[in-house]
Design a protein around this motif. Structure first.
Motif, PDB file in Angstrom:
ATOM      1  N   TYR A  25      21.065   3.182 -38.191  1.00 50.39           N
ATOM      2  CA  TYR A  25      20.748   1.750 -38.613  1.00 50.39           C
ATOM      3  C   TYR A  25      21.823   2.663 -40.416  1.00 50.39           C
ATOM      4  CZ  TYR A  25      17.957  -1.055 -35.890  1.00 50.39           C
ATOM      5  OH  TYR A  25      17.115  -1.138 -35.614  1.00 50.39           O
ATOM      6  N   ARG A  26      21.614   3.726 -40.419  1.00 46.51           N
ATOM      7  CA  ARG A  26      22.280   4.207 -41.757  1.00 46.51           C
ATOM      8  C   ARG A  26      23.859   4.015 -42.600  1.00 46.51           C
ATOM      9  NH1 ARG A  26      18.465   9.655 -41.573  1.00 46.51           N
ATOM     10  NH2 ARG A  26      16.952   8.489 -42.074  1.00 46.51           N
ATOM     11  N   ASP A  27      24.250   4.278 -40.924  1.00 43.26           N
ATOM     12  CA  ASP A  27      25.386   3.842 -40.843  1.00 43.26           C
ATOM     13  C   ASP A  27      26.108   2.501 -41.020  1.00 43.26           C
ATOM     14  OD1 ASP A  27      26.462   6.544 -40.963  1.00 43.26           O
ATOM     15  OD2 ASP A  27      27.236   6.840 -38.800  1.00 43.26           O
ATOM     16  N   GLY A  28      25.391   1.535 -40.642  1.00 43.36           N
ATOM     17  CA  GLY A  28      24.752   0.211 -40.837  1.00 43.36           C
ATOM     18  C   GLY A  28      26.196   0.237 -39.760  1.00 43.36           C
ATOM     19  N   ALA A  29      25.838   0.432 -38.671  1.00 40.93           N
ATOM     20  CA  ALA A  29      25.904   0.010 -36.798  1.00 40.93           C
ATOM     21  C   ALA A  29      25.397  -1.473 -36.345  1.00 40.93           C
ATOM     22  CB  ALA A  29      26.153   1.125 -36.610  1.00 40.93           C
ATOM     23  N   ASP A  30      25.829  -1.552 -35.281  1.00 41.94           N
ATOM     24  CA  ASP A  30      25.276  -2.934 -34.762  1.00 41.94           C
ATOM     25  C   ASP A  30      24.473  -2.020 -33.921  1.00 41.94           C
ATOM     26  OD1 ASP A  30      24.947  -4.332 -33.107  1.00 41.94           O
ATOM     27  OD2 ASP A  30      26.398  -6.125 -32.795  1.00 41.94           O
ATOM     28  N   VAL A  31      23.742  -1.560 -34.222  1.00 38.00           N
ATOM     29  CA  VAL A  31      22.258  -1.338 -33.249  1.00 38.00           C
ATOM     30  C   VAL A  31      21.956  -1.745 -31.848  1.00 38.00           C
ATOM     31  CG1 VAL A  31      19.953  -0.031 -32.831  1.00 38.00           C
ATOM     32  CG2 VAL A  31      21.234   0.188 -35.029  1.00 38.00           C
ATOM     33  N   GLY A  35      13.053  -3.158 -39.641  1.00 39.80           N
ATOM     34  CA  GLY A  35      12.175  -3.653 -40.150  1.00 39.80           C
ATOM     35  C   GLY A  35      13.031  -4.049 -41.911  1.00 39.80           C
ATOM     36  N   ASP A  36      13.333  -3.011 -42.285  1.00 38.32           N
ATOM     37  CA  ASP A  36      14.614  -3.287 -43.588  1.00 38.32           C
ATOM     38  C   ASP A  36      15.548  -4.681 -43.263  1.00 38.32           C
ATOM     39  OD1 ASP A  36      13.215  -1.675 -45.089  1.00 38.32           O
ATOM     40  OD2 ASP A  36      14.080  -0.345 -45.189  1.00 38.32           O
ATOM     41  N   ARG A  37      16.380  -4.301 -42.269  1.00 37.97           N
ATOM     42  CA  ARG A  37      17.500  -4.865 -41.685  1.00 37.97           C
ATOM     43  C   ARG A  37      16.534  -6.074 -41.440  1.00 37.97           C
ATOM     44  NH1 ARG A  37      22.409  -2.778 -37.489  1.00 37.97           N
ATOM     45  NH2 ARG A  37      22.537  -1.599 -39.997  1.00 37.97           N
ATOM     46  N   LEU A  38      16.041  -6.424 -40.662  1.00 38.29           N
ATOM     47  CA  LEU A  38      15.344  -7.806 -40.572  1.00 38.29           C
ATOM     48  C   LEU A  38      14.859  -8.431 -41.140  1.00 38.29           C
ATOM     49  CD1 LEU A  38      14.590 -10.215 -38.262  1.00 38.29           C
ATOM     50  CD2 LEU A  38      11.785  -9.291 -38.477  1.00 38.29           C
TER      51      LEU A  38
END
Length: 199
Positions: A148-154, A188-191
């Motif tokens: 998440y911190r690296d901006g990867a497609d989790v 939640g932040d990403r959503l």
């Protein structure tokens, strides 16, 4: 985990301390099951390729677990100490007891409980206490937090983590992640960003 590993360094005799430091460190950086770690034989560490071979794991599967070079180096140092203390061990285990036998799960659990207390970790209740299996959960959560911190497609990465952990299905991996507040906050932040149309 560093406080628990430090506490393990005070165990006596010296070889017992080295064994528990190696065991807990390996669990921390690899996420393998405690039963898998205890079942490892010396030949299951491929130091040249930086790989562990986890044989006959859950559901009878065997898998390769890549190791960081620092982990391989630490296990190699432990192996040298093991050979010094037990040149003819009673068991071919990678991690040995002071008697030269395979570690017993029950003894490991008791020692881990003592180490967590020495490290200042307290139980929330009689039924809720630190367990060595929790190290596996921590590994899974830390891995996904890093993504998440690296901006990867989790979502795209989850099958990789499932394979690494030896899960038959990613849904079993999500169970490890369900009780991590920091992880839920990042999700939640990403959503929220997605709903706002942000990249």
């Amino acid at each position: 985990m560093s406080a628990i590993i430090t506490a393990a360094g005070a165990l006596r005799p010296r070889f017992r301390a080295a064994t528990y430091q190696a065991l807990i460190s390996l669990l921390t950086v690899s996420g393998i099951r405690i039963g898998e770690a205890l079942a490892l034989d010396r030949d299951d560490l491929d130091a040249d390729d930086g790989m562990l071979i986890v044989r006959d794991a859950k559901f009878g599967k065997t898998r390769l677990v890549p190791l960081h070079p620092s982990t391989t180096a630490a296990l190699t140092r432990y192996a040298e100490l093991r050979e010094e203390h037990h040149p003819r061990p009673a068991a071919p285990a990678l991690l040995l007891s002071t008697a030269g036998t395979q570690l017993l799960h029950s003894n490991v659990g008791l020692t881990f409980t003592q180490l967590t207390a020495q490290a200042g970790l307290t139980r929330r209740s009689a039924a809720c206490r630190p367990r060595i299996h929790d190290v596996r959960h921590s590994f899974a959560v830390a891995t996904v937090l890093g993504w998440y911190r690296d901006g990867a497609d989790v979502a795209a990465m989850m099958p990789r983590l499932s394979t690494y952990l030896g899960h038959a299905d990613p849904k079993h991996t999500y169970w490890h992640l369900s009780a991590a507040p920091e992880l839920m906050a990042l999700a939640g932040d990403r959503l929220h960003a997605h709903l706002q149309g942000q990249p």
